[in-house]
Scaffold this active site. Structure first.
Site, mmCIF file in Angstrom:
data_model
loop_
_atom_site.group_PDB
_atom_site.id
_atom_site.type_symbol
_atom_site.label_atom_id
_atom_site.label_comp_id
_atom_site.label_asym_id
_atom_site.label_seq_id
_atom_site.Cartn_x
_atom_site.Cartn_y
_atom_site.Cartn_z
ATOM 1 N N ALA A 146 83.793 -25.848 15.416
ATOM 2 C CA ALA A 146 82.667 -24.930 15.159
ATOM 3 C C ALA A 146 82.643 -24.528 13.686
ATOM 4 C CB ALA A 146 82.816 -23.691 16.029
ATOM 5 N N GLY B 165 85.638 -28.575 18.625
ATOM 6 C CA GLY B 165 84.343 -29.191 18.918
ATOM 7 C C GLY B 165 84.227 -30.587 18.334
ATOM 8 N N GLU C 25 85.738 -32.775 20.826
ATOM 9 C CA GLU C 25 84.847 -32.834 21.999
ATOM 10 C C GLU C 25 83.661 -33.756 21.730
ATOM 11 O OE1 GLU C 25 84.647 -28.465 22.309
ATOM 12 O OE2 GLU C 25 85.337 -28.729 24.378
ATOM 13 N N GLU D 76 91.363 -24.087 20.301
ATOM 14 C CA GLU D 76 90.594 -22.890 20.674
ATOM 15 C C GLU D 76 91.447 -21.755 21.225
ATOM 16 O OE1 GLU D 76 89.751 -25.973 21.149
ATOM 17 O OE2 GLU D 76 87.635 -26.243 20.648
#
Ligand code: NAD
Length: 717
Positions: free
Chosen positions: A66, A107, A110, A130
């Site tokens: 992020a 992210g 991901e 995270e």
């Protein structure tokens, strides 16, 4: 340059993420990825799509997750979300390949897991971190990673947040191919063309089936183990549940729904908020509004330390550990020998623990150059003074340094209480003088208060902020005042703990109450550990200077009995040989009862809640005054000092964050209550103007920080 670049190589479109410093998945980048993908899908000549990061080499970043600049802003949640991007990739009828050119985290990983194929350079860091900010990977990480590397390995990564080098995944399903930084583009294009030419299918991680014999037993053990390690933090436990859902859900989408639900449960936990506050606070602390990041710094290639005592020895070790030669000056040979011997012993202990190779220890010892002569410091780029806490001694030292140090050298003092501006005035170069307030043990404690004097040069400040990182410290800027940020506040905390004791709480009740909040040690046990004589010595000096001020009668009597804490076997508590347990002691109880009587105080029952409020809010009120006076740049800096130097529980986020969590309106009310207490310092308890103002506005310290940060950004424009 746009945050994404698009280039076609033959039949392969390459979308390059370019959002420095870590290609954070901000709104613009997410939109750029969708736009690039649509362009590629709409171009009949393009047969395959590659997503990669700008720059190449293991130190580069594919994507760090992020974009923290967008955290807590509407942009963070705006479409296209990362889910949308991943769904678009999965829906693509042309193969999408992640070409992982460096660090791939959160992210970013991901995103890569959503691609049909992945190729990675060796040496890249791979992580789902995270959990470190109180969350879990919320864009399919908990569902896809176990399908590729197995439940156990994925769970370890997700629960710890630890980074694993990409090479460790060679041969696993995570990477279809490995490459090198130099060959990545060529290898990726070759892979893409092969996939196209061989008409390979479009494998989706979501379709991989998972099996695990004895899953119930495994997750039972995992849950218990994680619960034991997680302490007050809920995220690791939720990570286990999310990974379990990958295995036990009827299908992938059901698992994804469970992941989203668990993510939503975490986003509002106070513990997670505290972790994120610490994460962002740590980054904010490095920013000084009037000292731009582009400020030219001075080169620090050599250092010197004056005084090889408790602090000087530890400070010198920091430089040696960082490979910077450091000259250590003492007045007498014995003191010098003793200081160097202590350093060696410290290193030897680390070697014994297996944490340092003997040859490394010798390398470091060689970097330490003992001397009795000031002339030997002449060439040092920085000198840090750590002599006795006495203005006359500091004066002698700084006058000597002023004579001998080369032009442009930084002259730093480790003073904890003395006026840095006065120290600077002993030299003809006050712009080169700065405070570097290390914490004890200086080679271990990460916190460093960087004390900015009236005349300290901006480049000197910028240099010391950078140097702090080189010697693995966490620098927080403080202005000049008695005790700077940390000690000035702790003084009020200590004072109030004495008042609580006089009013009816026992030392053990006070300690237990704050330990229940999460402090490792309450104020009385802490005093016993640090040594009560230090405070007594300072108090006696203070009494001489301010004869009318009230005295800490019980504390003084405890010290008069030679009860200095653990080192004398007795302090506020009693200690048995070889046992650090604090046992209540009748002798101290008797003194407390006598002093209460003398002061005419009828003891009352005090609740643990009141103890916590009075001790933490004492920190908060002084902290607010520190902010008003500009001693600290932001409330979060104060929290960083407390989390990193004073054992404030991380899951509470620091005193100012804690006050925000209680609501400043409520905090101000309680302060007003305490200001009516005749036994305490009523003037102190009048809420600081800043507390009153923020409480009245319905704002918070975080709100105050944010408004000042946006004002300084506007000013900078
Ligand atoms: P210390 O007594 O352990 O060491 C001081 C050393 O300085 C001694 O070895 C002494 O021989 C030497 N010294 C004294 N005068 C000297 C001179 N003129 N030239 C060269 N050497 C001289 O003291 P310490 O605890 O290391 O404290 C040093 C400084 O660090 C003080 O300013 C103190 O306030 C500050 N400080 C201490 C702590 C702590 O926890 N001890 C924490 C932060 C800052």
């Amino acid at each position: 340059m746009a945050v994404t670049a698009y280039k076609v190589h033959g039949a392969v479109a390459v979308i390059t993420m370019n959002n420095p410093p870590v290609n954070g998945l901000g709104h613009a980048l997410r939109s750029g990825l969708i736009a690039g993908l649509e362009k590629a899908l709409g171009d009949a000549k393009v047969k395959a799509v590659v997503i990669t990061g700008s720059g190449n080499g293991p130190k580069q970043t594919f994507c760090g997750g992020a974009d923290i600049k967008e955290f807590n802003t509407p942009k963070m949640l705006a479409e296209p979300s990362l889910h949308t991007v991943i769904r678009a990739i999965e829906a693509s009828d042309k193969p999408v390949i992640a070409a992982i050119n460096g660090t791939v985290m959160g992210g970013g990983l991901e995103l890569a897991l959503g691609c049909h194929f992945r190729i990675a350079v060796g040496g890249a860091q791979v992580a789902l971190p995270e959990v470190k900010i109180g969350l879990l990977p919320g864009a399919g990480g908990t569902q896809r990673l176990p399908r590729l590397i197995g439940v156990e390995h994925a769970l370890n990564m997700i629960v710890s947040g630890a980074a694993v080098p990409s090479d460790m995944f060679k041969g696993s399903k995570l990477f279809d191919a490995m490459s090198t930084p130099e060959a990545l583009l060529k290898d990726t294009l070759a892979l893409a063309n092969k996939i196209v030419n061989e008409k390979q299918g479009l494998p989706l991680v979501r379709n991989l089936k998972m099996k695990m014999p004895n899953a119930d037993g495994f997750f039972m053990v995992a849950k218990n183990t994680v619960a034991g390690m997680a302490g007050p933090f809920p995220a690791p436990g939720k990570c286990v549940e999310a990974v379990k859902a990958a295995l036990t859900s009827r299908n992938f989408d059901e698992g994804m729904a469970r992941e989203s639900q668990l993510f939503a449960e975490l986003i509002n936990t106070p513990e997670g908020k505290a972790l994120r506050h610490a994460f962002f606070g740590e980054r904010a602390a490095g920013k000084i509004p009037d000292v731009p990041e582009t400020t030219k710094v001075r080169a620090i290639k050599s250092a010197a330390v004056i005084g090889a005592g408790t602090m000087g020895g530890g400070i010198a070790m920091n430089f040696a550990n960082a490979g910077i030669p450091v000259t250590v000056l003492e007045m007498k040979q014995e003191a010098l020998d003793k200081g160097l011997a202590t350093i060696r012993k410290n290193y030897e202990n680390t070697v014994k623990k297996g944490k340092l190779k003997p040859e490394k220890m010798e390398e470091r010892m060689k970097l330490l150059v003992p001397t009795l002569k000031y002339e030997d410091l002449r060439n040092a780029d920085i000198v840090i003074e750590a002599v006795f806490e006495d203005m006359d001694v500091k004066k002698t030292v700084f006058q000597a340094l002023d004579k001998v140090m080369k032009k442009g050298a930084i002259l730093a003092s480790n003073t904890s209480t003395l006026d840095l501006d006065k120290i600077a005035s002993f030299t003809k170069r006050p712009q080169d003088v700065i405070g570097l307030h290390f914490f004890s043990p200086a080679n271990v404690m990460r916190l460093l208060e960087v004390v900015r004097g009236n005349k300290t040069g901006k480049d000197v400040l910028a240099t010391c902020m950078q140097l702090a990182k080189t010697i693995k410290k966490f620098p927080v800027v403080a202005g000049v005042c008695d005790g700077f940020i940390g000690n000035r506040m702790i003084h009020q905390y200590g004072r109030e703990s004495q008042v609580l004791m006089m009013e009816g709480a026992s030392p053990q009740q006070v300690d237990k109450a704050v330990e229940k909040l999460g402090f490792a040690m309450g104020p009385f046990r802490m005093g016993d550990l640090a040594g009560l004589d230090v405070g007594w010595y300072i108090r006696k000096r203070h009494y001489a200077e301010h004869p009318k001020q009230p005295r800490a009668a019980v504390a003084d009597r405890v010290c008069e009995l030679g009860r200095y804490g653990q080192k004398t076997g007795k302090g506020w508590y009693e200690y048995k040989p070889g046992d650090r347990t604090a046992y209540p002691d009748a002798e101290v109880e008797k003194i407390i009862v006598e002093e209460r009587e003398k002061a005419g105080i009828k003891p009352r029952k005090i609740s643990d809640e009141e103890i916590v409020e009075r001790l933490v809010y004492a920190l908060v009120n002084e902290g607010a005054r520190i902010l008003e006076e500009g001693i600290a740049l932001r409330a979060s800096d104060i929290d960083m000092v407390y989390l990193n130097g004073y054992g404030f529980p991380l899951h509470r986020g620091g005193p100012m964050h804690y006050a925000d969590a209680q609501g400043l309106f409520n905090v101000a009310r309680r302060m007003r209550d305490f200001s009516r207490n005749p036994h305490s310092d009523q003037k102190f308890w009048k809420p600081a103007k800043l507390v009153e103002k923020l409480a009245a506005e319905g704002s918070s310290f975080a709100g105050w920080d944010a408004s000042r940060s946006s004002k300084s950004k506007k000013k900078g424009k």
